[in-house]
Design a protein around this motif. Structure first.
Motif, PDB file in Angstrom:
ATOM      1  N   GLN A   1      10.855 -21.446 -13.452  1.00  0.00           N
ATOM      2  CA  GLN A   1       9.753 -22.353 -13.774  1.00  0.00           C
ATOM      3  C   GLN A   1       8.429 -21.585 -13.839  1.00  0.00           C
ATOM      4  O   GLN A   1       8.242 -20.588 -13.149  1.00  0.00           O
TER       5      GLN A   1
ATOM      6  N   ILE B   1       7.290 -14.167  -9.505  1.00  0.00           N
ATOM      7  CA  ILE B   1       8.031 -13.993  -8.246  1.00  0.00           C
ATOM      8  C   ILE B   1       9.284 -13.152  -8.463  1.00  0.00           C
ATOM      9  O   ILE B   1      10.013 -13.344  -9.419  1.00  0.00           O
TER      10      ILE B   1
ATOM     11  N   CYS C   1      13.752 -15.094  -3.399  1.00  0.00           N
ATOM     12  CA  CYS C   1      14.643 -16.241  -3.168  1.00  0.00           C
ATOM     13  C   CYS C   1      16.071 -15.804  -2.851  1.00  0.00           C
ATOM     14  O   CYS C   1      16.772 -16.466  -2.102  1.00  0.00           O
TER      15      CYS C   1
ATOM     16  N   VAL D   1      20.808 -19.338  -2.068  1.00  0.00           N
ATOM     17  CA  VAL D   1      19.398 -19.564  -1.752  1.00  0.00           C
ATOM     18  C   VAL D   1      19.300 -20.703  -0.731  1.00  0.00           C
ATOM     19  O   VAL D   1      20.011 -21.692  -0.840  1.00  0.00           O
TER      20      VAL D   1
ATOM     21  N   ALA E   1      13.925 -19.471   2.321  1.00  0.00           N
ATOM     22  CA  ALA E   1      13.230 -18.661   1.322  1.00  0.00           C
ATOM     23  C   ALA E   1      12.024 -19.422   0.774  1.00  0.00           C
ATOM     24  O   ALA E   1      10.938 -18.860   0.622  1.00  0.00           O
ATOM     25  N   CYS E   2      12.196 -20.700   0.510  1.00  0.00           N
ATOM     26  CA  CYS E   2      11.087 -21.507  -0.035  1.00  0.00           C
ATOM     27  C   CYS E   2       9.963 -21.614   0.991  1.00  0.00           C
ATOM     28  O   CYS E   2       8.786 -21.486   0.662  1.00  0.00           O
TER      29      CYS E   2
ATOM     30  N   CYS F   1       7.095 -19.094   1.577  1.00  0.00           N
ATOM     31  CA  CYS F   1       5.892 -19.163   0.732  1.00  0.00           C
ATOM     32  C   CYS F   1       5.246 -20.542   0.723  1.00  0.00           C
ATOM     33  O   CYS F   1       4.100 -20.677   0.321  1.00  0.00           O
TER      34      CYS F   1
ATOM     35  N   LEU G   1      16.421 -27.682  -1.659  1.00  0.00           N
ATOM     36  CA  LEU G   1      17.302 -27.685  -2.821  1.00  0.00           C
ATOM     37  C   LEU G   1      18.023 -29.023  -2.998  1.00  0.00           C
ATOM     38  O   LEU G   1      18.727 -29.228  -3.980  1.00  0.00           O
TER      39      LEU G   1
ATOM     40  N   HIS H   1      14.896 -29.862  -5.393  1.00  0.00           N
ATOM     41  CA  HIS H   1      14.389 -28.862  -6.336  1.00  0.00           C
ATOM     42  C   HIS H   1      15.501 -27.939  -6.794  1.00  0.00           C
ATOM     43  O   HIS H   1      16.506 -27.791  -6.107  1.00  0.00           O
TER      44      HIS H   1
ATOM     45  N   TYR I   1       6.653 -34.327 -15.317  1.00  0.00           N
ATOM     46  CA  TYR I   1       6.370 -33.247 -14.364  1.00  0.00           C
ATOM     47  C   TYR I   1       7.638 -32.842 -13.612  1.00  0.00           C
ATOM     48  O   TYR I   1       7.900 -31.657 -13.414  1.00  0.00           O
TER      49      TYR I   1
ATOM     50  N   LYS J   1      -1.631 -23.599  -1.540  1.00  0.00           N
ATOM     51  CA  LYS J   1      -0.898 -23.061  -2.680  1.00  0.00           C
ATOM     52  C   LYS J   1       0.193 -22.139  -2.164  1.00  0.00           C
ATOM     53  O   LYS J   1       0.096 -21.595  -1.063  1.00  0.00           O
TER      54      LYS J   1
ATOM     55  N   ARG K   1       2.407 -18.897  -1.517  1.00  0.00           N
ATOM     56  CA  ARG K   1       2.019 -17.504  -1.308  1.00  0.00           C
ATOM     57  C   ARG K   1       2.398 -16.701  -2.556  1.00  0.00           C
ATOM     58  O   ARG K   1       3.474 -16.903  -3.117  1.00  0.00           O
TER      59      ARG K   1
ATOM     60  N   GLY L   1       5.849 -11.641  -2.953  1.00  0.00           N
ATOM     61  CA  GLY L   1       7.171 -11.698  -2.333  1.00  0.00           C
ATOM     62  C   GLY L   1       7.733 -10.296  -2.327  1.00  0.00           C
ATOM     63  O   GLY L   1       7.383  -9.479  -3.164  1.00  0.00           O
TER      64      GLY L   1
HETATM   65  C1  HEC Z   1       7.287 -15.481  -3.084  1.00  0.00           C
HETATM   66  C2  HEC Z   1       6.700 -16.783  -2.864  1.00  0.00           C
HETATM   67  C3  HEC Z   1       7.466 -18.024  -3.345  1.00  0.00           C
HETATM   68  C4  HEC Z   1       8.769 -18.394  -3.075  1.00  0.00           C
HETATM   69  C5  HEC Z   1       9.838 -17.610  -2.335  1.00  0.00           C
HETATM   70  C6  HEC Z   1       8.932 -19.730  -3.637  1.00  0.00           C
HETATM   71  N1  HEC Z   1       7.759 -20.132  -4.238  1.00  0.00           N
HETATM   72 FE1  HEC Z   1       7.409 -21.918  -5.145  1.00  0.00          FE
HETATM   73  N2  HEC Z   1       5.560 -21.271  -5.754  1.00  0.00           N
HETATM   74  C7  HEC Z   1       4.975 -20.079  -5.397  1.00  0.00           C
HETATM   75  C8  HEC Z   1       3.658 -19.979  -6.025  1.00  0.00           C
HETATM   76  C9  HEC Z   1       2.682 -18.803  -5.877  1.00  0.00           C
HETATM   77  C10 HEC Z   1       3.489 -21.161  -6.801  1.00  0.00           C
HETATM   78  C11 HEC Z   1       2.264 -21.517  -7.681  1.00  0.00           C
HETATM   79  C12 HEC Z   1       1.103 -21.992  -6.817  1.00  0.00           C
HETATM   80  C13 HEC Z   1       1.327 -23.393  -6.312  1.00  0.00           C
HETATM   81  O1  HEC Z   1       1.417 -24.305  -7.148  1.00  0.00           O
HETATM   82  O2  HEC Z   1       1.454 -23.571  -5.086  1.00  0.00           O
HETATM   83  C14 HEC Z   1       4.700 -21.961  -6.584  1.00  0.00           C
HETATM   84  C15 HEC Z   1       4.903 -23.209  -7.126  1.00  0.00           C
HETATM   85  C16 HEC Z   1       6.005 -24.039  -6.829  1.00  0.00           C
HETATM   86  C17 HEC Z   1       6.174 -25.389  -7.337  1.00  0.00           C
HETATM   87  C18 HEC Z   1       5.172 -26.157  -8.157  1.00  0.00           C
HETATM   88  C19 HEC Z   1       5.409 -26.026  -9.614  1.00  0.00           C
HETATM   89  C20 HEC Z   1       4.233 -26.546 -10.405  1.00  0.00           C
HETATM   90  O3  HEC Z   1       3.950 -25.915 -11.413  1.00  0.00           O
HETATM   91  O4  HEC Z   1       3.601 -27.542 -10.028  1.00  0.00           O
HETATM   92  C21 HEC Z   1       7.370 -25.851  -6.830  1.00  0.00           C
HETATM   93  C22 HEC Z   1       7.995 -27.202  -7.079  1.00  0.00           C
HETATM   94  C23 HEC Z   1       7.919 -24.791  -6.013  1.00  0.00           C
HETATM   95  N3  HEC Z   1       7.066 -23.709  -6.046  1.00  0.00           N
HETATM   96  C24 HEC Z   1       9.092 -24.902  -5.296  1.00  0.00           C
HETATM   97  C25 HEC Z   1       9.736 -23.829  -4.666  1.00  0.00           C
HETATM   98  C26 HEC Z   1      11.056 -23.903  -4.092  1.00  0.00           C
HETATM   99  C27 HEC Z   1      11.918 -25.149  -4.043  1.00  0.00           C
HETATM  100  C28 HEC Z   1      11.352 -22.649  -3.608  1.00  0.00           C
HETATM  101  C29 HEC Z   1      12.641 -22.180  -2.974  1.00  0.00           C
HETATM  102  C30 HEC Z   1      13.842 -22.276  -3.842  1.00  0.00           C
HETATM  103  C31 HEC Z   1      10.197 -21.804  -3.871  1.00  0.00           C
HETATM  104  N4  HEC Z   1       9.240 -22.559  -4.498  1.00  0.00           N
HETATM  105  C32 HEC Z   1      10.090 -20.468  -3.540  1.00  0.00           C
HETATM  106  C33 HEC Z   1       5.529 -19.131  -4.558  1.00  0.00           C
HETATM  107  C34 HEC Z   1       6.843 -19.120  -4.084  1.00  0.00           C
END
Ligand code: HEC
Ligand code: HEC
Ligand code: HEC
Ligand code: HEC
Ligand code: HEC
Length: 226
Positions: free
Chosen positions: A43, A49, A54, A88, A92-93, A96, A127, A130, A205, A220, A222, A225
């Motif tokens: 996405q 990332i 993950c 995963v 992992a999620c 951040c 999961l 998501h 969305y 927001k 992190r 990674g």
């Molecule tokens: C290494 C850090 C990192 C990891 C690991 C991570 N994310 Fe993210 N994620 C981010 C960042 C940076 C953003 C963009 C900033 C924000 O919207 O918070 C983001 C955005 C998102 C969004 C918003 C998408 C949008 O555009 O509105 C979702 C949903 C999300 N993450 C879910 C997950 C899920 C579920 C996992 C685990 C499978 C995961 N993330 C793992 C860093 C991470």
């Protein structure tokens, strides 16, 4: 070319003999070879990332994993071992995305009183709602609030059409129009139903469209990674 599934690899091994199976095993165990196995898009907000943020490497060396696979293939092991990378998990999620203000923290739903709700929506895991490598940001519908909020009544309800009425009329698709699920937007829920974000915009969305919720976010994800 599509990545072979574990089953396809086993079938290939049976037909082509062990040398080919071992070659496939090496490809699937080598992190550098991982991109050829990715089977869907990341996405947009995750584009920077690393895979390893993950996908944690599985315990054991590559040789042990191949040996484990072989033992499974030969019937000497009950369960298959992961190839190089473990499944995963929410951990992992959370590395951040852990937030102090989380409205629906996954750990809360471990309590026995949520058991019936969990049969409807797997709220104890990121999961459960998501996914990644699909065209869906979240794989749930708009109606899942019903799993837990069916008995909701507010002492003094500020809405023009109050919560009790919305729920009696099964208007579950309206909830995400006024409340984000995680409570991570600096956004005051409106009191007029016509001010709610239309269900279609929320649904877009949850698929892959832009966020309809007003910025800023409180927290927001992190960046980066390891
Ligand atoms: C290494 C850090 C990192 C990891 C690991 C991570 N994310 Fe993210 N994620 C981010 C960042 C940076 C953003 C963009 C900033 C924000 O919207 O918070 C983001 C955005 C998102 C969004 C918003 C998408 C949008 O555009 O509105 C979702 C949903 C999300 N993450 C879910 C997950 C899920 C579920 C996992 C685990 C499978 C995961 N993330 C793992 C860093 C991470
Ligand atoms: C934001 C987290 C996230 C990132 C980043 C990510 N993945 Fe995934 N990946 C997942 C999730 C969630 C699944 C679903 C299967 C699971 O639970 O293991 C998955 C599944 C896979 C699978 C299928 C594994 C299986 O057992 O079916 C492969 C292969 C894969 N990812 C490769 C990659 C590669 C290569 C990258 C880097 C380009 C990458 N992934 C980046 C979260 C991520
Ligand atoms: C019961 C379903 C459900 C579960 C479980 C769930 N989410 Fe969400 N998530 C949603 C929905 C619905 C949205 C869109 C509404 C919103 O922004 O809150 C969303 C949005 C997000 C966003 C983008 C908006 C924001 O708050 O930055 C991120 C990031 C996110 N989820 C991460 C996670 C992580 C990490 C976990 C596990 C700790 C998780 N989610 C568990 C349903 C869920
Ligand atoms: C798995 C169960 C579960 C699901 C699904 C669920 N909730 Fe909740 N929700 C709760 C619990 C538990 C609380 C905390 C209530 C309390 O502490 O009295 C809560 C609290 C809330 C609050 C109040 C938060 C606060 O801090 O004031 C809102 C708003 C809310 N939920 C909206 C929703 C919406 C909208 C949905 C669907 C998108 C939803 N919930 C789905 C269990 C759930
Ligand atoms: C028109 C906008 C709107 C809609 C639609 C809406 N809500 Fe609310 N909701 C509010 C407002 C405003 C409050 C008052 C507290 C606040 O400002 O967050 C509230 C409060 C809540 C609370 C907190 C209750 C408490 O005791 O503090 C929960 C839980 C909740 N809503 C869940 C839902 C669910 C579930 C749905 C879908 C059936 C829904 N809401 C639909 C605007 C809305």
């Amino acid at each position: 070319m599509k990545a072979p599934t574990a089953r396809q690899v086993r079938i290939a091994a049976v037909f082509a003999g062990l040398p080919m199976f071992l070659a496939a095993a090496v490809v699937m165990t080598d992190p550098i070879a991982m991109p050829i196995m990715a089977h869907g898009p990341i996405q947009a907000s995750h584009e920077s990332i690393q895979c390893e943020a993950c996908h944690q490497p599985s315990p054991g060396t590559a040789r042990q994993q191949v040996q484990g696979k072989l033992h499974f293939l030969l019937g000497l092991r009950e369960t298959p071992v992961d190839f190089g990378f473990s499944a995963v998990t929410s951990k992992a999620c959370l590395a951040c995305h852990e937030r102090p203000n989380e409205r629906h923290p996954i750990y809360r739903f471990q309590e026995p009183r949520f058991q019936a709700s969990l049969a409807l929506v797997e709220a104890t895991s990121c999961l459960g709602c998501h996914s990644e490598h699909t065209n869906h940001r979240a794989s749930i519908d708009l109606l899942f609030c019903q799993a837990c909020h069916e008995d909701l009544k507010l002492k003094s309800d500020p809405l023009d059409v109050n919560h009790e009425t919305l729920i009696a009329n099964l208007e579950w698709q309206t909830c995400l129009g006024c409340h984000d699920f995680h409570g991570n937007h600096k956004h005051q829920a409106p009191t007029l139903l016509e001010a709610a974000i239309p269900a279609e915009a929320v649904l877009l969305y949850l698929q892959a469209g832009p966020s309809p919720y007003p910025l800023p976010k409180l927290f927001k994800g992190r960046e980066g990674g390891e």
